[in-house]
Enzyme design. Structure first.
Site, PDB file in Angstrom:
ATOM      1  N   GLY A  48       0.786  -1.242   0.000  1.00  0.00           N
ATOM      2  CA  GLY A  48       0.000   0.000   0.000  1.00  0.00           C
ATOM      3  C   GLY A  48       0.811   1.282   0.000  1.00  0.00           C
ATOM      4  O   GLY A  48       0.317   2.337  -0.394  1.00  0.00           O
TER       5      GLY A  48
ATOM      6  N   GLY B 127      -2.826  -0.659  14.188  1.00  0.00           N
ATOM      7  CA  GLY B 127      -1.432  -0.498  14.615  1.00  0.00           C
ATOM      8  C   GLY B 127      -0.692  -1.826  14.729  1.00  0.00           C
ATOM      9  O   GLY B 127       0.446  -1.865  15.160  1.00  0.00           O
TER      10      GLY B 127
ATOM     11  N   ARG C 244      -5.931   0.602  -5.902  1.00  0.00           N
ATOM     12  CA  ARG C 244      -4.541   0.996  -5.620  1.00  0.00           C
ATOM     13  C   ARG C 244      -4.033   2.046  -6.601  1.00  0.00           C
ATOM     14  O   ARG C 244      -3.254   2.915  -6.242  1.00  0.00           O
ATOM     15  CB  ARG C 244      -3.597  -0.217  -5.701  1.00  0.00           C
ATOM     16  CG  ARG C 244      -3.735  -1.164  -4.537  1.00  0.00           C
ATOM     17  CD  ARG C 244      -2.475  -2.021  -4.430  1.00  0.00           C
ATOM     18  NE  ARG C 244      -2.683  -3.200  -3.604  1.00  0.00           N
ATOM     19  CZ  ARG C 244      -2.601  -3.221  -2.280  1.00  0.00           C
ATOM     20  NH1 ARG C 244      -2.348  -2.125  -1.619  1.00  0.00           N
ATOM     21  NH2 ARG C 244      -2.790  -4.353  -1.614  1.00  0.00           N
TER      22      ARG C 244
ATOM     23  N   LEU D  28       2.466  -2.097  12.203  1.00  0.00           N
ATOM     24  CA  LEU D  28       3.594  -1.254  12.603  1.00  0.00           C
ATOM     25  C   LEU D  28       4.244  -1.735  13.887  1.00  0.00           C
ATOM     26  O   LEU D  28       5.461  -1.671  14.035  1.00  0.00           O
ATOM     27  CB  LEU D  28       3.126   0.183  12.785  1.00  0.00           C
ATOM     28  CG  LEU D  28       3.370   1.091  11.600  1.00  0.00           C
ATOM     29  CD1 LEU D  28       2.909   2.492  11.929  1.00  0.00           C
ATOM     30  CD2 LEU D  28       4.851   1.106  11.222  1.00  0.00           C
TER      31      LEU D  28
ATOM     32  N   ASP E  50      -3.966   1.878  11.153  1.00  0.00           N
ATOM     33  CA  ASP E  50      -5.327   1.525  11.549  1.00  0.00           C
ATOM     34  C   ASP E  50      -5.249   0.990  12.990  1.00  0.00           C
ATOM     35  O   ASP E  50      -5.064   1.765  13.924  1.00  0.00           O
ATOM     36  CB  ASP E  50      -5.811   0.484  10.524  1.00  0.00           C
ATOM     37  CG  ASP E  50      -7.274   0.177  10.595  1.00  0.00           C
ATOM     38  OD1 ASP E  50      -8.078   1.062  10.289  1.00  0.00           O
ATOM     39  OD2 ASP E  50      -7.621  -0.961  10.952  1.00  0.00           O
TER      40      ASP E  50
HETATM   41  P1  IMP Z   1      -3.048  -2.058  11.006  1.00  0.00           P
HETATM   42  O1  IMP Z   1      -2.048  -3.144  11.192  1.00  0.00           O
HETATM   43  O2  IMP Z   1      -4.410  -2.420  11.485  1.00  0.00           O
HETATM   44  O3  IMP Z   1      -2.619  -0.713  11.505  1.00  0.00           O
HETATM   45  O4  IMP Z   1      -3.286  -1.975   9.442  1.00  0.00           O
HETATM   46  C1  IMP Z   1      -2.450  -1.270   8.636  1.00  0.00           C
HETATM   47  C2  IMP Z   1      -2.595  -1.736   7.207  1.00  0.00           C
HETATM   48  O5  IMP Z   1      -3.950  -2.104   6.901  1.00  0.00           O
HETATM   49  C3  IMP Z   1      -2.268  -0.588   6.304  1.00  0.00           C
HETATM   50  O6  IMP Z   1      -0.886  -0.554   6.016  1.00  0.00           O
HETATM   51  C4  IMP Z   1      -3.122  -0.894   5.105  1.00  0.00           C
HETATM   52  O7  IMP Z   1      -2.443  -1.787   4.261  1.00  0.00           O
HETATM   53  C5  IMP Z   1      -4.355  -1.555   5.682  1.00  0.00           C
HETATM   54  N1  IMP Z   1      -5.446  -0.577   5.908  1.00  0.00           N
HETATM   55  C6  IMP Z   1      -5.875  -0.068   7.089  1.00  0.00           C
HETATM   56  N2  IMP Z   1      -6.885   0.801   6.911  1.00  0.00           N
HETATM   57  C7  IMP Z   1      -7.086   0.870   5.580  1.00  0.00           C
HETATM   58  C8  IMP Z   1      -7.994   1.618   4.754  1.00  0.00           C
HETATM   59  O8  IMP Z   1      -8.824   2.438   5.202  1.00  0.00           O
HETATM   60  N3  IMP Z   1      -7.883   1.416   3.416  1.00  0.00           N
HETATM   61  C9  IMP Z   1      -6.989   0.554   2.865  1.00  0.00           C
HETATM   62  N4  IMP Z   1      -6.128  -0.154   3.592  1.00  0.00           N
HETATM   63  C10 IMP Z   1      -6.172  -0.011   4.936  1.00  0.00           C
HETATM   64 MG    MG Z   2       0.562  -0.560   4.598  1.00  0.00          MG
END
Ligand code: IMP
Ligand code: MG
Length: 171
Positions: free
Chosen positions: A45, A101, A161, A104, A99
């Protein structure tokens, strides 16, 4: 703004994105003045944010790519690990959106295990309302509400994308 697509509400235009990325680049340049950095792109992404940001950051830099999956309900898994040695280097993770987290948090642990001189996170978008783990980016382009977005690298099941703008996506 490009043509309207069904179920999508324009959120951040191509021009606005470039302004946000330029501001982030300036902040990074100031903070790392006189240093070299490793810019790290978590696939997939972040590809466009990463490629735009690194070209605006006027610092000596190495780049690298990692690919981590975080399927819902499962732990994170590395599909592609770092290729360079980051020990003693200043690493910046360039993430398009944070989102819960989970990605990360996992990635930071992985990189810290390689003993970088420093580790920071630069996120284009942040959805703090969704956070499950205590992750906060050091640089944030824009804080957004709890809405799913697509475009500029971000997808819904691989759709969107390649869109130049960012859209709110009604799922
Ligand atoms: P986390 O691990 O929940 O923080 O998710 C992070 C990853 O989920 C991001 O790097 C995106 O690839 C994907 N993601 C989270 N929210 C969105 C969104 O609103 N649209 C598209 N991809 C998302
Ligand atoms: Mg990502």
């Amino acid at each position: 703004m490009e043509q309207m697509r069904v179920g999508m509400i324009p959120s951040i235009s191509e021009d606005e994105i470039q302004d946000i990325v330029s501001d982030l680049a300036k902040q990074i340049e100031m903070d790392y003045h006189g240093k070299s950095v490793v810019m790290l792109c978590p696939l997939k992404g972040s590809v466009f944010f990463f490629s735009d940001l690194i070209r605006k950051v006027n610092l000596p830099q190495e780049i690298d790519f990692v690919h981590v999956t975080s399927p819902k309900g499962e732990g994170c898994r590395i599909l592609k690990d770092l290729a360079i040695d980051v020990q003693g280097k200043h690493v910046i993770i360039v993430e398009e959106i944070i989102d819960a987290g989970r990605t990360l948090s996992f990635l930071k642990s992985r990189i810290n295990a390689s003993h970088p001189a420093s580790l920071k996170v630069c996120a284009l978008l942040d959805k703090p309302a969704r956070r499950e783990l205590p992750i906060s980016p050091d640089y944030v382009g824009r804080t957004i509400e709890d809405r799913f977005v697509i475009g500029y690298g971000m997808d819904s099941e691989e759709i969107g994308r390649n869109y130049k703008d960012i859209f709110n996506f009604a799922q």
